[in-house]
Design an enzyme around this catalytic site. Structure first.
Site, PDB file in Angstrom:
ATOM      1  CE  LYS A 148      48.883  31.920  37.362  1.00 20.56           C
ATOM      2  NZ  LYS A 148      50.260  31.729  37.831  1.00 20.56           N
ATOM      3  N   GLY A 149      43.544  36.241  38.006  1.00 22.09           N
ATOM      4  CA  GLY A 149      42.884  37.385  38.631  1.00 22.09           C
ATOM      5  C   GLY A 149      41.858  38.065  37.748  1.00 22.09           C
ATOM      6  NE  ARG A 165      32.897  31.688  35.682  1.00 26.69           N
ATOM      7  CZ  ARG A 165      31.853  31.361  36.439  1.00 26.69           C
ATOM      8  NH1 ARG A 165      30.683  31.108  35.878  1.00 26.69           N
ATOM      9  NH2 ARG A 165      31.965  31.301  37.751  1.00 26.69           N
ATOM     10  CG  ASP A 214      43.873  36.396  44.785  1.00 30.10           C
ATOM     11  OD1 ASP A 214      42.737  36.598  44.341  1.00 30.10           O
ATOM     12  OD2 ASP A 214      44.745  35.733  44.176  1.00 30.10           O
ATOM     13  CG  LEU A 215      40.312  31.148  46.462  1.00 30.04           C
ATOM     14  CD1 LEU A 215      40.368  30.638  47.890  1.00 30.04           C
ATOM     15  CD2 LEU A 215      38.939  30.836  45.868  1.00 30.04           C
ATOM     16  CG  ASP A 216      41.242  31.143  42.029  1.00 31.07           C
ATOM     17  OD1 ASP A 216      40.966  30.267  42.867  1.00 31.07           O
ATOM     18  OD2 ASP A 216      40.419  31.575  41.214  1.00 31.07           O
ATOM     19  CG  ASN A 255      33.124  28.588  40.820  1.00 32.97           C
ATOM     20  OD1 ASN A 255      31.953  28.229  40.869  1.00 32.97           O
ATOM     21  ND2 ASN A 255      33.721  28.879  39.672  1.00 32.97           N
ATOM     22  CD  GLU A 273      45.548  39.597  43.955  1.00 37.98           C
ATOM     23  OE1 GLU A 273      46.182  38.908  43.155  1.00 37.98           O
ATOM     24  OE2 GLU A 273      44.311  39.666  43.953  1.00 37.98           O
ATOM     25  CG  ASP A 274      47.923  34.837  42.125  1.00 34.94           C
ATOM     26  OD1 ASP A 274      46.913  35.510  42.418  1.00 34.94           O
ATOM     27  OD2 ASP A 274      47.916  33.967  41.230  1.00 34.94           O
ATOM     28  CB  THR A 303      41.956  27.380  41.222  1.00 42.13           C
ATOM     29  OG1 THR A 303      42.317  28.721  41.428  1.00 42.13           O
ATOM     30  CG2 THR A 303      41.272  26.809  42.428  1.00 42.13           C
ATOM     31  CE  LYS A 363      41.157  40.487  43.134  1.00 41.63           C
ATOM     32  NZ  LYS A 363      41.715  39.165  43.489  1.00 41.63           N
ATOM     33  CB  SER A 382      38.433  35.684  45.443  1.00 38.47           C
ATOM     34  OG  SER A 382      38.384  34.883  44.284  1.00 38.47           O
ATOM     35  CB  ALA A 383      38.293  37.831  40.303  1.00 35.45           C
ATOM     36  CB  SER A 384      36.857  32.818  42.088  1.00 31.80           C
ATOM     37  OG  SER A 384      36.122  31.636  41.864  1.00 31.80           O
TER      38      SER A 384
HETATM   39  P1  B16 Z   1      35.494  31.876  38.360  1.00 28.47           P
HETATM   40  P2  B16 Z   1      41.290  35.220  42.217  1.00 28.47           P
HETATM   41  C1  B16 Z   1      40.286  34.515  39.800  1.00 28.47           C
HETATM   42  O1  B16 Z   1      40.403  34.324  41.181  1.00 28.47           O
HETATM   43  C2  B16 Z   1      41.247  33.632  39.010  1.00 28.47           C
HETATM   44  O2  B16 Z   1      42.576  34.014  39.252  1.00 28.47           O
HETATM   45  C3  B16 Z   1      40.955  33.760  37.544  1.00 28.47           C
HETATM   46  O3  B16 Z   1      41.835  32.951  36.780  1.00 28.47           O
HETATM   47  C4  B16 Z   1      39.501  33.365  37.283  1.00 28.47           C
HETATM   48  O4  B16 Z   1      39.168  33.534  35.908  1.00 28.47           O
HETATM   49  C5  B16 Z   1      38.590  34.248  38.144  1.00 28.47           C
HETATM   50  O5  B16 Z   1      38.939  34.102  39.494  1.00 28.47           O
HETATM   51  C6  B16 Z   1      37.136  33.910  37.972  1.00 28.47           C
HETATM   52  O6  B16 Z   1      36.904  32.633  38.483  1.00 28.47           O
HETATM   53  O7  B16 Z   1      35.353  31.404  36.954  1.00 28.47           O
HETATM   54  O8  B16 Z   1      35.624  30.769  39.375  1.00 28.47           O
HETATM   55  O9  B16 Z   1      34.424  32.872  38.742  1.00 28.47           O
HETATM   56  O10 B16 Z   1      42.718  35.035  41.804  1.00 28.47           O
HETATM   57  O11 B16 Z   1      40.799  36.650  42.125  1.00 28.47           O
HETATM   58  O12 B16 Z   1      40.967  34.569  43.538  1.00 28.47           O
HETATM   59 MG    MG Z   2      44.817  35.135  42.234  1.00 24.81          MG
END
Ligand code: B16
Ligand code: MG
Length: 222
Positions: free
Chosen positions: A48-49, A52, A12-14, A121, A172-173, A20, A148, A117-119
Site C-alpha cells: 500500500k502506497g 509499482r 491520497d488516492l488508493d 493511474n 493517508e491510509d 483499489t 513515499k 498519490s503514488a499511482s
Molecule cells: P500504479 P496511493 C499507490 O497509490 C497504491 O497504494 C499502491 O498499492 C500502488 O502500487 C501504487 O499506487 C502505484 O500504483 O501501479 O497505479 O502506478 O495509495 O499512493 O494513492
Molecule cells: Mg494509499
C-alpha cells in the site's frame, strides 16, 4: 483569504478515496501465479502506497528471485494491463463512503484541494469515479521521482497549491504516506487501522467517522 492563512488539504488516492487495493492484489496475484511465485493478502498489505517498480522489487525479494531488466519491464507492463482491465468498469459507486461529503465541506470553505498519490493511474481513476472537479492540483506517480515515505509528492502538492506546507493536512491510509506527510511538516490524518497508523495525528476508520463539526472546529478552524 490570503494564501498564508488558507488551508491546503491533500488526499491520497488508493485506500482513501477509492479501494483499489483489492484490484492491485488480484493483478499482482495473477502475475505471481503466472511466474510460479507466492503472493498473499499479507504481502499485498505491505505494498500500500508503494510504487509499482518498488512493489515488483519487493515481490522478487520475498520470492528470492532475480530477473533480467527487460523481463522486469515486461512484467511491470503486464501487471498494469491486468490492473487496467480490472478497473475498466469502475464508476462513482466505488467512491469510499462519505469521501464526496468531506471534499464538498473543504470546497465550500475555499480550502485548496490536492491529490498526492503514488499511482500512475490516478487521473483516469478520478475521472471514472467523477471526483476530478474537486481537485485544484493533482500530483501523482507520473510527477514524482522519490516515493513515499519521501515527502516529495506532498511538498509538490503544497507548492502547486501555493500554500505553506505547515498549513496543509494530509489524509493517508499507508504508514509510508503518514511518514511522508510528517516529514513534509504537515498534519497527518490516518484512514484505517489506528494500531497500524501509529504516527498519524489522529486516525479514522473511514470518512463516516469524520463529521462536519470536527472538520470545521479542528481542521479548518484550528
Ligand atoms: P500504479 P496511493 C499507490 O497509490 C497504491 O497504494 C499502491 O498499492 C500502488 O502500487 C501504487 O499506487 C502505484 O500504483 O501501479 O497505479 O502506478 O495509495 O499512493 O494513492
Ligand atoms: Mg494509499
Amino acid at each position: 483569504m490570503s494564501n498564508s492563512k488558507r488551508l491546503g488539504v491533500i488526499f491520497d488516492l488508493d485506500g482513501v478515496i477509492v479501494d483499489t487495493a483489492k484490484h492491485h492484489f488480484v493483478a499482482w496475484q495473477q502475475l505471481a501465479q503466472s511466474q510460479g511465485w507466492s503472493f498473499t493478502l499479507e504481502d499485498n498489505e505491505q505494498l500500500k502506497g508503494v510504487s509499482r517498480v518498488r512493489s515488483l522489487e519487493l515481490i522478487l525479494q520475498w520470492n528470492k528471485t532475480q530477473i533480467e531488466p527487460a523481463v522486469f519491464d515486461r512484467l511491470l507492463t503486464e501487471k498494469n494491463e491486468r490492473y487496467l482491465s480490472l478497473i475498466a468498469d469502475m464508476d462513482p459507486s466505488e467512491q469510499l463512503p462519505d469521501v464526496q461529503r468531506v471534499l464538498q465541506v473543504f470546497k465550500d470553505r475555499c480550502c485548496g484541494i490536492a491529490l498526492g498519490s503514488a499511482s500512475k493511474n490516478a487521473r483516469p481513476i478520478l475521472d471514472k469515479i467523477e471526483l476530478t472537479p474537486y481537485f485544484d492540483v493533482i500530483v501523482d506517480g507520473t510527477n514524482v521521482s522519490k516515493a513515499k515515505p519521501d515527502p516529495e509528492v506532498f511538498l509538490q502538492a503544497a507548492n502547486q497549491l501555493g500554500i505553506d506546507p505547515n498549513n496543509c493536512v494530509v489524509f493517508e491510509d499507508a504508514i509510508a504516506g503518514i511518514q511522508a506527510a510528517k516529514s513534509a511538516g504537515m498534519r497527518a490524518y490516518g484512514i484505517g487501522d489506528p494500531e497500524q497508523l501509529t504516527e498519524a495525528d489522529r486516525v479514522f476508520n473511514d470518512f463516516t467517522e469524520l463529521d462536519n463539526t470536527f472538520i470545521e472546529q479542528h481542521i479548518i478552524g484550528r
